[in-house]
Every structure is written in structure tokens, then in C-alpha cells.
Design a protein around this motif. Structure first.
Motif, PDB file in Angstrom:
ATOM      1  N   PRO A  62      30.812 -62.826  57.871  1.00 50.23           N
ATOM      2  CA  PRO A  62      31.288 -61.689  58.671  1.00 50.23           C
ATOM      3  C   PRO A  62      31.636 -62.095  60.099  1.00 50.23           C
ATOM      4  O   PRO A  62      30.939 -62.887  60.728  1.00 50.23           O
ATOM      5  N   SER A  63      32.729 -61.511  60.601  1.00 53.07           N
ATOM      6  CA  SER A  63      33.147 -61.783  61.979  1.00 53.07           C
ATOM      7  C   SER A  63      32.455 -60.848  62.958  1.00 53.07           C
ATOM      8  O   SER A  63      32.420 -61.116  64.154  1.00 53.07           O
ATOM      9  N   GLY A  64      31.907 -59.731  62.446  1.00 55.50           N
ATOM     10  CA  GLY A  64      31.282 -58.743  63.311  1.00 55.50           C
ATOM     11  C   GLY A  64      32.291 -57.872  64.033  1.00 55.50           C
ATOM     12  O   GLY A  64      31.921 -57.030  64.845  1.00 55.50           O
ATOM     13  N   GLU A  65      33.584 -58.056  63.749  1.00 53.57           N
ATOM     14  CA  GLU A  65      34.630 -57.269  64.391  1.00 53.57           C
ATOM     15  C   GLU A  65      35.053 -56.100  63.499  1.00 53.57           C
ATOM     16  O   GLU A  65      34.983 -56.188  62.281  1.00 53.57           O
ATOM     17  N   THR A  66      35.509 -55.037  64.134  1.00 56.88           N
ATOM     18  CA  THR A  66      36.151 -53.953  63.406  1.00 56.88           C
ATOM     19  C   THR A  66      37.611 -54.328  63.250  1.00 56.88           C
ATOM     20  O   THR A  66      38.272 -54.690  64.221  1.00 56.88           O
ATOM     21  N   ILE A  67      38.108 -54.250  62.026  1.00 53.80           N
ATOM     22  CA  ILE A  67      39.498 -54.611  61.754  1.00 53.80           C
ATOM     23  C   ILE A  67      40.265 -53.326  61.464  1.00 53.80           C
ATOM     24  O   ILE A  67      39.869 -52.541  60.603  1.00 53.80           O
ATOM     25  N   GLU A  68      41.344 -53.132  62.168  1.00 48.32           N
ATOM     26  CA  GLU A  68      42.202 -51.972  61.954  1.00 48.32           C
ATOM     27  C   GLU A  68      43.449 -52.438  61.218  1.00 48.32           C
ATOM     28  O   GLU A  68      44.079 -53.425  61.607  1.00 48.32           O
ATOM     29  N   VAL A  69      43.787 -51.734  60.142  1.00 48.58           N
ATOM     30  CA  VAL A  69      44.942 -52.083  59.321  1.00 48.58           C
ATOM     31  C   VAL A  69      45.960 -50.956  59.421  1.00 48.58           C
ATOM     32  O   VAL A  69      45.615 -49.781  59.279  1.00 48.58           O
ATOM     33  N   ARG A  70      47.211 -51.322  59.652  1.00 52.07           N
ATOM     34  CA  ARG A  70      48.307 -50.345  59.719  1.00 52.07           C
ATOM     35  C   ARG A  70      49.500 -50.869  58.936  1.00 52.07           C
ATOM     36  O   ARG A  70      49.675 -52.070  58.773  1.00 52.07           O
ATOM     37  N   GLY A  71      50.323 -49.937  58.480  1.00 49.37           N
ATOM     38  CA  GLY A  71      51.592 -50.301  57.857  1.00 49.37           C
ATOM     39  C   GLY A  71      51.452 -51.169  56.629  1.00 49.37           C
ATOM     40  O   GLY A  71      52.300 -52.031  56.393  1.00 49.37           O
ATOM     41  N   ALA A  72      50.427 -50.947  55.824  1.00 50.01           N
ATOM     42  CA  ALA A  72      50.244 -51.762  54.616  1.00 50.01           C
ATOM     43  C   ALA A  72      51.312 -51.411  53.580  1.00 50.01           C
ATOM     44  O   ALA A  72      51.636 -50.244  53.372  1.00 50.01           O
ATOM     45  N   ARG A  73      51.870 -52.439  52.954  1.00 46.76           N
ATOM     46  CA  ARG A  73      52.873 -52.276  51.902  1.00 46.76           C
ATOM     47  C   ARG A  73      52.481 -53.154  50.721  1.00 46.76           C
ATOM     48  O   ARG A  73      52.025 -54.284  50.906  1.00 46.76           O
ATOM     49  N   LEU A  74      52.687 -52.618  49.522  1.00 47.13           N
ATOM     50  CA  LEU A  74      52.386 -53.345  48.301  1.00 47.13           C
ATOM     51  C   LEU A  74      53.686 -53.652  47.576  1.00 47.13           C
ATOM     52  O   LEU A  74      54.471 -52.743  47.301  1.00 47.13           O
ATOM     53  N   GLY A  75      53.922 -54.924  47.284  1.00 48.43           N
ATOM     54  CA  GLY A  75      55.087 -55.340  46.514  1.00 48.43           C
ATOM     55  C   GLY A  75      54.657 -55.737  45.118  1.00 48.43           C
ATOM     56  O   GLY A  75      53.761 -56.572  44.960  1.00 48.43           O
ATOM     57  N   LEU A  76      55.263 -55.125  44.109  1.00 50.17           N
ATOM     58  CA  LEU A  76      54.907 -55.393  42.711  1.00 50.17           C
ATOM     59  C   LEU A  76      56.153 -55.713  41.895  1.00 50.17           C
ATOM     60  O   LEU A  76      57.203 -55.105  42.104  1.00 50.17           O
ATOM     61  N   ALA A  77      56.017 -56.626  40.935  1.00 44.89           N
ATOM     62  CA  ALA A  77      57.034 -56.827  39.907  1.00 44.89           C
ATOM     63  C   ALA A  77      56.608 -55.952  38.733  1.00 44.89           C
ATOM     64  O   ALA A  77      55.491 -56.086  38.222  1.00 44.89           O
ATOM     65  N   LEU A  78      57.481 -55.023  38.329  1.00 39.03           N
ATOM     66  CA  LEU A  78      57.153 -54.073  37.267  1.00 39.03           C
ATOM     67  C   LEU A  78      58.085 -54.267  36.088  1.00 39.03           C
ATOM     68  O   LEU A  78      59.258 -54.595  36.255  1.00 39.03           O
ATOM     69  N   ASP A  79      57.569 -54.021  34.885  1.00 40.81           N
ATOM     70  CA  ASP A  79      58.343 -54.191  33.669  1.00 40.81           C
ATOM     71  C   ASP A  79      58.036 -53.046  32.720  1.00 40.81           C
ATOM     72  O   ASP A  79      56.912 -52.521  32.712  1.00 40.81           O
ATOM     73  N   ASP A  80      59.023 -52.668  31.916  1.00 41.76           N
ATOM     74  CA  ASP A  80      58.840 -51.645  30.890  1.00 41.76           C
ATOM     75  C   ASP A  80      58.433 -52.339  29.594  1.00 41.76           C
ATOM     76  O   ASP A  80      59.215 -53.109  29.039  1.00 41.76           O
ATOM     77  N   PRO A  81      57.219 -52.099  29.095  1.00 41.00           N
ATOM     78  CA  PRO A  81      56.758 -52.789  27.883  1.00 41.00           C
ATOM     79  C   PRO A  81      57.249 -52.153  26.579  1.00 41.00           C
ATOM     80  O   PRO A  81      56.821 -52.559  25.502  1.00 41.00           O
ATOM     81  N   ALA A  82      58.160 -51.194  26.646  1.00 46.05           N
ATOM     82  CA  ALA A  82      58.605 -50.467  25.452  1.00 46.05           C
ATOM     83  C   ALA A  82      59.189 -51.385  24.377  1.00 46.05           C
ATOM     84  O   ALA A  82      59.047 -51.115  23.190  1.00 46.05           O
ATOM     85  N   ASP A  83      59.849 -52.474  24.776  1.00 44.73           N
ATOM     86  CA  ASP A  83      60.474 -53.372  23.808  1.00 44.73           C
ATOM     87  C   ASP A  83      59.594 -54.563  23.435  1.00 44.73           C
ATOM     88  O   ASP A  83      60.055 -55.488  22.780  1.00 44.73           O
ATOM     89  N   ASP A  84      58.348 -54.555  23.846  1.00 43.37           N
ATOM     90  CA  ASP A  84      57.452 -55.671  23.539  1.00 43.37           C
ATOM     91  C   ASP A  84      57.246 -55.804  22.037  1.00 43.37           C
ATOM     92  O   ASP A  84      57.198 -54.807  21.310  1.00 43.37           O
ATOM     93  N   ILE A  85      57.092 -57.022  21.594  1.00 43.69           N
ATOM     94  CA  ILE A  85      56.754 -57.315  20.205  1.00 43.69           C
ATOM     95  C   ILE A  85      55.411 -58.021  20.238  1.00 43.69           C
ATOM     96  O   ILE A  85      55.254 -59.050  20.909  1.00 43.69           O
ATOM     97  N   ALA A  86      54.442 -57.462  19.533  1.00 48.93           N
ATOM     98  CA  ALA A  86      53.092 -58.038  19.533  1.00 48.93           C
ATOM     99  C   ALA A  86      53.117 -59.445  18.960  1.00 48.93           C
ATOM    100  O   ALA A  86      53.831 -59.720  17.994  1.00 48.93           O
ATOM    101  N   THR A  87      52.339 -60.337  19.560  1.00 55.02           N
ATOM    102  CA  THR A  87      52.212 -61.691  19.031  1.00 55.02           C
ATOM    103  C   THR A  87      51.127 -61.693  17.957  1.00 55.02           C
ATOM    104  O   THR A  87      50.265 -60.814  17.916  1.00 55.02           O
TER     105      THR A  87
END
Length: 193
Positions: free
Chosen positions: A134-159
Motif C-alpha cells: 500500500p502507498s497510503g495515498e488516496t487515489i482519485e480516478v476520473r474519465g475511465a473508459r473500457l475498450g472491449l473486442a466483442l463477437d457474436d457467438p451465434a454462428d459458433d460450432i461446438a468443438t
């Protein structure tokens, strides 16, 4: 020199002793409830709106944010079912320094079912095998953004093959109670999260 000992076959990955500490029962729900009540907590959560159809999160998720303060931060992604059962399926820890930064989470391949919610936690290191200084500091977070690669599994074929025996071990270790909060973003294949 002596020959190395041969495996005895008494246990394998699926039956190995646990090496990571499981999340304390109710910790995620307690932190989220404190946030809902307006209290300052060591973590904060954001939730997606319920998914309209099954969606695969794949590749390497990335979180970018602006921070004030210096210390360690943990990022977690949860698959939250309508009944509040949540599986943490991705995590990462990083050193935070003042200013804008980006952190790659672990590469993943996880399918969120229709009606489920994606929850994102940003906060202190409290679980798992991570060792925090621990640093013992209070950390303030602003403007967080999440980047994700997304896919539609509708055409998946089970292995061919059976369900991985390790999956049940993983689910036991990383399933918590985390009722969904208000949805503030959408998760849509072909779109941006």
C-alpha cells in the motif's frame, strides 16, 4: 545423480490444492452496496445494461483512466446473472501514477449470456494471489473508459470433446454475489462498450 521423481497421478490441474485465496464471501456485494449508499469505498463498480443477446468478450480488454495519487489498482470484469451470481472472468493489477494511463487486462474469451450484465470494478487489491504494497495515498480516478473486442457467438460450432474439468474449479473459486446496479453502458457486438 538421482532420477527425478515420476508423477504419481494422485492429482492433476483439476484436483490440485488451491493456491489462491478465494474472494471473501460477500465482499463484492458489500463494496457495491457502499457505493450505492454514497459512501467512499475502496472500489467502485459500473454495470452495463442487460445484454439483449449472447456476446463474447475476446482479445485483450483495456482500461484507460486519469488518476490523481500514486499506488496500486486492481481492475476486474464480472459476468453477472439476473439472480446476482457473478463470475469474475478477467482481472489485472497495475501501478497508478498521476496522469492519463492505459492498462491491458489479461487476454480473455468469455461469453456473456443474454440477460446478463457486465460489471467493471476498479479499486484496491483485496483478493487473489496479488501481493500489494500500500502507498497510503488516496487515489482519485476520473474519465475511465473500457475498450472491449466483442463477437457474436451465434454462428459458433461446438468443438468435439467434454467440458473442461477445470472450469468447475474456476467457477467455485471466482463466483461471488454481486447484484447488478444501474446500467450505464451497452455491450453490443459490432459496437463499442
Amino acid at each position: 545423480p538421482k532420477a527425478p521423481p515420476q508423477p504419481t497421478g494422485e492429482w492433476d490441474m483439476e484436483n490440485a490444492p488451491a493456491t489462491e485465496r478465494p474472494a471473501p464471501a460477500g465482499l463484492a456485494a458489500e463494496l457495491a452496496e457502499r457505493q450505492r449508499a454514497g459512501e467512499v469505498a475502496s472500489s467502485f463498480f459500473v454495470w452495463s445494461k442487460p445484454l439483449r443477446k449472447a456476446t463474447r468478450v475476446t482479445g485483450t480488454p483495456q482500461v484507460s483512466l486519469t488518476a490523481r495519487g500514486e499506488g496500486n489498482v486492481m481492475f476486474k470484469l464480472y459476468d453477472v446473472a439476473p439472480d446476482g451470481t457473478a463470475v469474475m472472468f478477467d482481472e489485472q493489477v497495475s501501478l497508478v501514477k498521476p496522469g492519463r494511463m492505459s492498462v491491458d487486462l489479461k487476454a480473455t474469451d468469455w461469453t456473456l449470456a443474454a440477460g446478463h450484465v457486465l460489471a467493471v470494478e476498479i479499486g484496491s487489491i483485496q483478493t487473489g494471489s496479488w501481493r500489494d504494497t500500500p502507498s497510503g495515498e488516496t487515489i482519485e480516478v476520473r474519465g475511465a473508459r473500457l475498450g472491449l473486442a466483442l463477437d457474436d457467438p451465434a454462428d459458433d460450432i461446438a468443438t468435439a470433446g467434454d467440458r473442461s474439468p477445470y472450469l468447475d474449479t474456476y467457477l467455485r473459486q471466482y463466483t461471488v454475489t454481486l447484484p447488478a446496479g444501474p446500467g450505464t453502458f451497452s455491450v453490443v457486438p459490432g459496437g463499442r462498450a
